[in-house]
Write a protein that holds these residues in place. Structure first.
Motif, short mmCIF file in Angstrom:
data_model
loop_
_atom_site.label_atom_id
_atom_site.label_comp_id
_atom_site.label_asym_id
_atom_site.label_seq_id
_atom_site.Cartn_x
_atom_site.Cartn_y
_atom_site.Cartn_z
N ARG A 272 0.83 -1.21 0.00
CA ARG A 272 0.00 0.00 0.00
C ARG A 272 0.86 1.26 0.00
NH1 ARG A 272 -2.68 -2.84 4.12
NH2 ARG A 272 -2.18 -1.27 5.69
N LEU A 273 1.92 1.26 0.81
CA LEU A 273 2.77 2.45 0.89
C LEU A 273 3.57 2.66 -0.40
CD1 LEU A 273 4.09 2.31 4.57
CD2 LEU A 273 2.35 3.83 3.62
N LEU A 274 4.05 1.59 -0.99
CA LEU A 274 4.81 1.72 -2.24
C LEU A 274 3.91 2.20 -3.37
CD1 LEU A 274 7.05 -1.45 -1.91
CD2 LEU A 274 7.88 0.91 -2.11
N ALA A 275 2.67 1.72 -3.41
CA ALA A 275 1.72 2.19 -4.43
C ALA A 275 1.42 3.66 -4.23
CB ALA A 275 0.44 1.35 -4.38
N GLY A 276 1.33 4.09 -2.96
CA GLY A 276 1.03 5.48 -2.66
C GLY A 276 2.23 6.40 -2.78
N TYR B 152 3.83 10.09 6.37
CA TYR B 152 2.91 11.22 6.49
C TYR B 152 2.50 11.72 5.11
CZ TYR B 152 2.02 16.27 7.30
OH TYR B 152 1.51 17.54 7.30
N GLU B 153 3.47 11.90 4.20
CA GLU B 153 3.17 12.39 2.86
C GLU B 153 2.40 11.35 2.05
OE1 GLU B 153 6.89 15.35 1.87
OE2 GLU B 153 7.28 13.19 1.91
N ILE B 154 2.81 10.09 2.17
CA ILE B 154 2.16 9.03 1.40
C ILE B 154 0.70 8.87 1.81
CG2 ILE B 154 2.11 6.53 1.01
CD1 ILE B 154 5.18 6.56 1.21
N GLU B 155 0.45 8.79 3.12
CA GLU B 155 -0.91 8.53 3.59
C GLU B 155 -1.85 9.70 3.33
OE1 GLU B 155 -0.54 7.28 7.64
OE2 GLU B 155 -0.08 5.21 7.07
N PRO C 62 -5.45 0.78 -5.88
CA PRO C 62 -6.11 -0.52 -6.06
C PRO C 62 -5.58 -1.58 -5.11
CG PRO C 62 -4.56 -0.12 -7.83
CD PRO C 62 -4.64 1.15 -7.05
N PHE C 63 -4.53 -1.25 -4.35
CA PHE C 63 -3.97 -2.18 -3.37
C PHE C 63 -4.46 -1.87 -1.96
CE2 PHE C 63 -0.82 -1.83 -6.81
CZ PHE C 63 -0.79 -3.15 -7.22
N LYS C 64 -5.49 -1.05 -1.86
CA LYS C 64 -6.04 -0.69 -0.56
C LYS C 64 -6.55 -1.95 0.14
CE LYS C 64 -7.20 3.18 1.70
NZ LYS C 64 -6.26 4.27 2.00
N LYS D 264 -7.33 8.83 -12.99
CA LYS D 264 -6.49 8.56 -14.17
C LYS D 264 -5.02 8.47 -13.78
CE LYS D 264 -9.23 10.30 -18.05
NZ LYS D 264 -9.26 11.22 -19.21
N LYS D 265 -4.59 9.30 -12.85
CA LYS D 265 -3.20 9.23 -12.38
C LYS D 265 -2.91 7.89 -11.72
CE LYS D 265 -2.72 14.20 -11.48
NZ LYS D 265 -2.51 15.22 -10.42
N VAL D 266 -3.88 7.40 -10.94
CA VAL D 266 -3.73 6.09 -10.29
C VAL D 266 -3.60 4.99 -11.34
CG1 VAL D 266 -4.84 4.39 -8.78
CG2 VAL D 266 -4.98 6.83 -8.23
N PHE D 267 -4.45 5.00 -12.34
CA PHE D 267 -4.43 3.98 -13.38
C PHE D 267 -3.14 4.05 -14.19
CE2 PHE D 267 -8.80 2.04 -14.17
CZ PHE D 267 -9.19 2.21 -12.86
N ARG D 268 -2.63 5.26 -14.39
CA ARG D 268 -1.40 5.44 -15.16
C ARG D 268 -0.22 4.75 -14.50
NH1 ARG D 268 -0.62 11.21 -15.08
NH2 ARG D 268 -2.69 11.26 -16.04
N LYS D 269 -0.21 4.66 -13.18
CA LYS D 269 0.91 4.11 -12.43
C LYS D 269 0.71 2.64 -12.05
CE LYS D 269 2.49 8.48 -10.41
NZ LYS D 269 3.88 8.41 -10.83
#
Length: 674
Positions: free
Chosen positions: A186-190, A236-239, A248-250, A349-354
């Motif tokens: 989750r943190l790496l995806a974020g 802190y920044e990621i969350e 999508p890894f939530k 869209k940004k989430v899907f792009r990554k």
């Protein structure tokens, strides 16, 4: 093999007339027997008699050459051919990786028999690239780290991941490792710097003995990985990022996971039968409707595209769906996620792009669907309540498109058709995520139509309700409490004042004080913003130096960007509108209730001030459908807007009302800031 040796062997066989016995079967048996005799040389002593070893080795080679001759094979050529095949199968860098794993295996028995979590990335020889950012990364857990590393070296999708980090803690059991794996994914995806290669096979919010104790050590693991350059941002920044919140890894709550499991199973059955389906997922603000939609898209794409089961754990919630039959069933899957609001759509869209497997083009407007030339197998619609009925659109171009799409799909310009009708006509299966109470404009689908959709799916047992509050730490009762406070209908029983523990719910008597508190909260935990109803003219659209909102000595400006405003550099100094924050989370939200909404003490009811409501599309009549919107209709939209704004805060909600009567009314339900 030299010609001299081959000729000598041939003459030896001919002189004794042994060729009649040299069938491929007999020669293959002889190779095996002689190889066993060679091995016998080393049965009791590694230092075997070298003379005997040479004799037995000669016998093995002799029978191998006889076998090659018997089947018409050139010994030199078949060795070279096999060498080329092996060279492709085991390239130099891969062979070195296998050697490194073997060497690591010898250091500690735990490497082969202990629960661990590991991270694979694409660094070369352990060096960091210039930006400290990795293009691809993968997180896994295993009881046999050595065996799992060897599996990954055999998998084409992961052969380029050359750097391995293994997390071993003697206190960690399998449950802890599964939890840590989920946490790091989750943190790496974020983090935003990587393509996380993991499949979405069932990350759920699990509980186990002493979880709180073990979870404390996860932060130190994060810190070590961050110091090693794996993470580029703080926790802190990621969350606080949208990439984390909409990943999508939530980890799913239990009711979310149950819904996803039932929906995917039913969808696969419907595909097998060739049946159509419509599904509704209903939930209050903060129950994670958008998260579920994104999760389902990723899960279906992963089932469709998986090529290996080597990293699929039986502990995964949805592992049962990863079968060859289901992969074949989804081979031609055409899927789309429809997002009516521009700001939320651009963020997703940004989430899907990554995210590997997902494409930006999968995130669509209702107009994109209407104009599509092909049918969709499945369309998921987030914020279904924001789809439009036939009404005046933001531009003449969209008005023309609305009519053209309806004509193309249904044969004539039937003004009773809505964007909901487009979606049902353009897809065999639909999943509608909605909350009837979050419609905020007259153009939005009417409540009666949404209620009918809910009734229809309840009858077909395709209705799912999300209950768990993921956003507001005050719990699910807070949403119903806020809606009860702002309900414009006279209550049959008086609303009872409630408290929400440590949740920071306060009413302010000064907008300046509320703004200062938002500044303090943002300095503490970030993601704290002011928002307001559209009760002031948007002057800054024409004059950037002007101020839009003036309350006493406090002067403020509306959001300067319509997309991704919350994360924009100026957002803390500005005020967001309903269209920039609906669907988003904030840590603390300061809600300014403008002069568009008041409260009459004498009449004991809310009052809407039409002149102070500046959203033209939010109050205009609908001549196409012959609908005129009364003040009562407008009051319903305005109170629903403020209810949406007041349910954005994770840690706290602050409220300031311009109308004195409304401030007095709210003081009976919301603790005062003083």
């Amino acid at each position: 093999m030299s010609k001299t040796v081959q000729e000598a062997l041939a003459a030896f066989v001919a002189e004794r007339d042994w060729a009649q016995f040299h069938t491929p079967e007999n020669l293959a048996k002889s190779v095996s027997i002689e190889a066993a005799e060679l091995l016998e040389c080393f049965q009791w002593n590694a230092e075997a008699d070298q003379s005997r070893v040479r004799d037995e080795l000669a016998d093995v080679l002799t029978y191998c050459l006889h076998l090659a001759n018997s089947i018409g094979a050139d010994p030199d050529q078949i060795v070279l051919d096999k060498l080329e095949t092996t060279r492709k199968k085991y390239p130099v860098d891969k062979a070195k990786g296998s050697t490194a794993v073997t060497s690591w295996d010898l250091h500690d028995k735990k490497h082969r028999n202990w629960p661990v979590v590991y991270i694979l990335d694409d660094r070369r020889d352990g060096t960091q690239n210039v930006s400290n950012k990795l293009s691809d990364i993968y997180v896994g857990e295993s009881l046999n780290a050595v065996g799992r590393m060897r599996q990954h070296l055999e998998t084409p999708e992961k052969q380029h991941l050359k750097s391995v980090r293994v997390i071993i803690d003697e206190r960690f059991n399998k449950s802890v490792c599964l939890d840590l794996e989920s946490y790091l994914i989750r943190l790496l995806a974020g983090d935003g710097a990587y393509r996380v290669l993991n499949r979405n096979s069932g990350i759920t919010e699990s509980n186990y003995y002493q979880r709180d104790f073990y979870f404390q050590s996860f932060r130190s693991i994060f810190d070590q990985l961050a110091s090693d350059g794996v993470f580029t941002r703080s926790v802190y920044e990621i969350e606080n990022s949208d990439l984390f919140k909409l990943s999508p890894f939530k980890a799913l709550t239990e009711d979310q996971a149950n819904s996803v499991e039932s929906i995917v199973r039913g969808f696969l059955i419907d595909l097998t039968k060739g049946a159509k389906s419509s599904i509704v997922i209903q939930g209050d603000p903060g129950t994670g409707k958008t998260v579920v939609a994104i999760y389902i898209v990723k899960l279906l794409i992963d089932i469709k595209t998986y090529s290996s089961l080597e990293d699929l754990s039986s502990d995964s919630r949805f592992s049962e769906f990863f079968t060859k039959d289901n992969r074949k069933l989804l081979r031609d899957l055409r899927i789309g996620l429809v997002i009516p609001q521009q700001s939320l759509r651009d963020t997703i869209k940004k989430v899907f792009r990554k995210t590997p497997g997902l494409k930006e083009s999968m995130v669509m407007t209702p107009f994109d669907v209407g104009q599509a030339t092909e049918q969709f197998n499945l369309l998921l619609v987030d914020e279904t309540h924001r789809l439009n009925q036939r009404a005046n659109q933001p531009s003449g171009v969209l008005n023309a498109k609305f009519a053209a799409i309806t004509r193309d799909i249904f044969g004539d310009d039937d003004t009773s058709k809505t964007q909901l009708d487009w979606i049902r006509a353009k897809s065999r299966h639909q999943i509608f995520l909605l909350d009837v109470e979050q419609a905020v404009r007259p153009a939005d689908l009417p409540k009666e139509l949404l209620s009918a959709l809910v009734t229809e799916t309840r009858a077909s047992k395709r209705f799912f309700q999300l209950w768990t509050q993921m956003r507001v730490q005050a719990g699910s009762d807070f949403v119903s409490y806020v809606r009860g406070i702002l309900d414009p209908r006279p209550a049959s029983t008086p609303q009872i004042r409630q408290t929400f523990g440590e949740y920071d719910f306060r009413a302010f008597h000064s907008v300046a004080e509320m703004r200062d508190e938002i500044f303090r909260r943002d300095a503490e935990v970030g993601l704290s913003r002011l928002v307001a109803g559209y009760a002031w003219e948007w002057k800054t659209k024409k004059d950037k130096t002007a101020f839009d909102i003036e309350i006493g000595q406090t002067r403020l400006r509306w959001n300067s960007t319509p997309t991704d405003w919350i994360a924009s550099s100026n957002s803390l100094e500005e005020v967001g509108s309903i269209h920039t924050v609906q669907g988003y989370d904030l840590n603390y939200v300061g809600v300014i209730i403008g002069p568009d909404l008041g409260y009459s003490r004498e009449r004991r009811r809310f009052i809407v001030n039409r002149k102070s409501y500046f959203d033209k599309k939010g109050k205009e009549n609908n001549p196409v459908l012959g609908i005129k919107y009364s003040d009562e209709d407008l009051l319903r939209f305005v109170t629903q807007i403020y209810a949406v704004l007041m349910t954005r805060g994770i840690r706290g909600t602050y409220v300031y009302a311009c109308d004195a009567g409304l401030r007095d009314y709210l003081s009976g339900f919301i603790p005062s800031s003083t």
